[in-house]
Scaffold this motif. Structure first.
Motif, short mmCIF file in Angstrom:
data_model
loop_
_atom_site.label_atom_id
_atom_site.label_comp_id
_atom_site.label_asym_id
_atom_site.label_seq_id
_atom_site.Cartn_x
_atom_site.Cartn_y
_atom_site.Cartn_z
N GLN A 41 0.83 -1.20 0.00
CA GLN A 41 0.00 0.00 0.00
C GLN A 41 0.87 1.26 0.00
OE1 GLN A 41 -3.44 0.09 -0.33
NE2 GLN A 41 -2.92 2.23 -0.75
N MET A 42 2.00 1.21 0.66
CA MET A 42 2.91 2.37 0.68
C MET A 42 3.37 2.70 -0.74
SD MET A 42 5.26 1.65 4.04
CE MET A 42 6.16 3.21 3.93
N ILE A 43 3.69 1.70 -1.51
CA ILE A 43 4.13 1.93 -2.88
C ILE A 43 2.99 2.48 -3.71
CG2 ILE A 43 5.08 0.85 -4.96
CD1 ILE A 43 6.48 -1.13 -2.91
N THR A 44 1.79 1.95 -3.53
CA THR A 44 0.62 2.47 -4.23
C THR A 44 0.35 3.91 -3.82
OG1 THR A 44 -0.33 0.26 -4.43
CG2 THR A 44 -1.84 2.12 -4.68
N ASN A 45 0.46 4.20 -2.53
CA ASN A 45 0.28 5.57 -2.05
C ASN A 45 1.26 6.50 -2.76
OD1 ASN A 45 -1.57 4.59 -0.19
ND2 ASN A 45 -0.20 4.77 1.55
N CYS A 46 2.51 6.07 -2.82
CA CYS A 46 3.55 6.88 -3.46
C CYS A 46 3.23 7.09 -4.94
CB CYS A 46 4.90 6.21 -3.27
SG CYS A 46 6.30 7.18 -3.85
N ARG A 47 2.73 6.06 -5.59
CA ARG A 47 2.38 6.16 -7.02
C ARG A 47 1.26 7.18 -7.24
NH1 ARG A 47 1.08 0.70 -9.64
NH2 ARG A 47 1.34 1.95 -11.54
N ARG A 48 0.45 7.41 -6.23
CA ARG A 48 -0.66 8.36 -6.34
C ARG A 48 -0.28 9.78 -5.89
NH1 ARG A 48 -4.80 4.07 -3.86
NH2 ARG A 48 -5.48 3.13 -5.82
N CYS A 49 0.94 9.96 -5.44
CA CYS A 49 1.38 11.25 -4.92
C CYS A 49 1.28 12.34 -5.98
CB CYS A 49 2.82 11.14 -4.42
SG CYS A 49 3.48 12.71 -3.81
N PRO A 50 0.72 13.49 -5.63
CA PRO A 50 0.63 14.58 -6.59
C PRO A 50 1.92 15.39 -6.71
CG PRO A 50 -0.47 15.21 -4.56
CD PRO A 50 -0.03 13.77 -4.40
N GLN A 51 2.93 15.09 -5.87
CA GLN A 51 4.16 15.90 -5.88
C GLN A 51 5.43 15.04 -5.94
OE1 GLN A 51 4.19 19.38 -3.34
NE2 GLN A 51 2.19 18.75 -2.54
N PRO A 52 5.51 14.08 -6.85
CA PRO A 52 6.71 13.24 -6.88
C PRO A 52 7.98 14.00 -7.23
CG PRO A 52 5.37 12.81 -8.81
CD PRO A 52 4.57 13.71 -7.90
N GLY A 53 7.88 15.02 -8.06
CA GLY A 53 9.05 15.82 -8.41
C GLY A 53 9.60 16.55 -7.20
N ARG A 54 8.72 17.10 -6.40
CA ARG A 54 9.14 17.81 -5.18
C ARG A 54 9.80 16.84 -4.21
NH1 ARG A 54 5.06 20.90 -1.03
NH2 ARG A 54 6.65 21.75 0.33
N CYS A 55 9.20 15.67 -4.08
CA CYS A 55 9.75 14.64 -3.20
C CYS A 55 11.15 14.25 -3.66
CB CYS A 55 8.82 13.44 -3.19
SG CYS A 55 9.41 12.06 -2.20
N GLU A 56 11.28 13.95 -4.94
CA GLU A 56 12.57 13.52 -5.47
C GLU A 56 13.64 14.60 -5.28
OE1 GLU A 56 15.06 10.72 -6.70
OE2 GLU A 56 12.93 10.36 -6.48
N ALA A 57 13.25 15.85 -5.51
CA ALA A 57 14.20 16.96 -5.32
C ALA A 57 14.65 17.06 -3.87
CB ALA A 57 13.57 18.28 -5.77
#
Length: 85
Positions: A41-57
């Motif tokens: 579920q954590m991976i699915t949650n992450c896949r649904r994140c609206p801010q992956p670019g911000r997180c990665e940065a």
């Protein structure tokens, strides 16, 4: 509904975030503090994140402190795992 992000990328991002906040997911799984279904579920949650670019940065620049950022979709799970260790 927005399509989910690439599973492989978000798998690695989930691991990076957990490591950044001091929560080794493999240990939590082995110790029984994290179930396989919650891990998935954590991976699915992450896949649904609206801010992956911000997180990665933030991960790349080392801006993650002791806890996940407020926008992290796995924040509550990671905080609970921190508390349980």
């Amino acid at each position: 509904m927005k399509p989910m992000g690439n599973a492989r990328q978000h798998y690695w991002r989930t691991l990076k975030m957990s490591k950044a906040v001091g929560v080794p997911l493999a240990t939590a799984l082995r110790d029984g503090r994290l179930s396989q279904s919650t891990y998935a579920q954590m991976i699915t949650n992450c896949r649904r994140c609206p801010q992956p670019g911000r997180c990665e940065a933030m991960l790349e620049s080392g801006q993650i402190g002791d806890s996940p950022p407020a926008f992290c979709c796995n924040r509550e799970i990671l905080l609970a795992l921190q508390e349980a260790s």
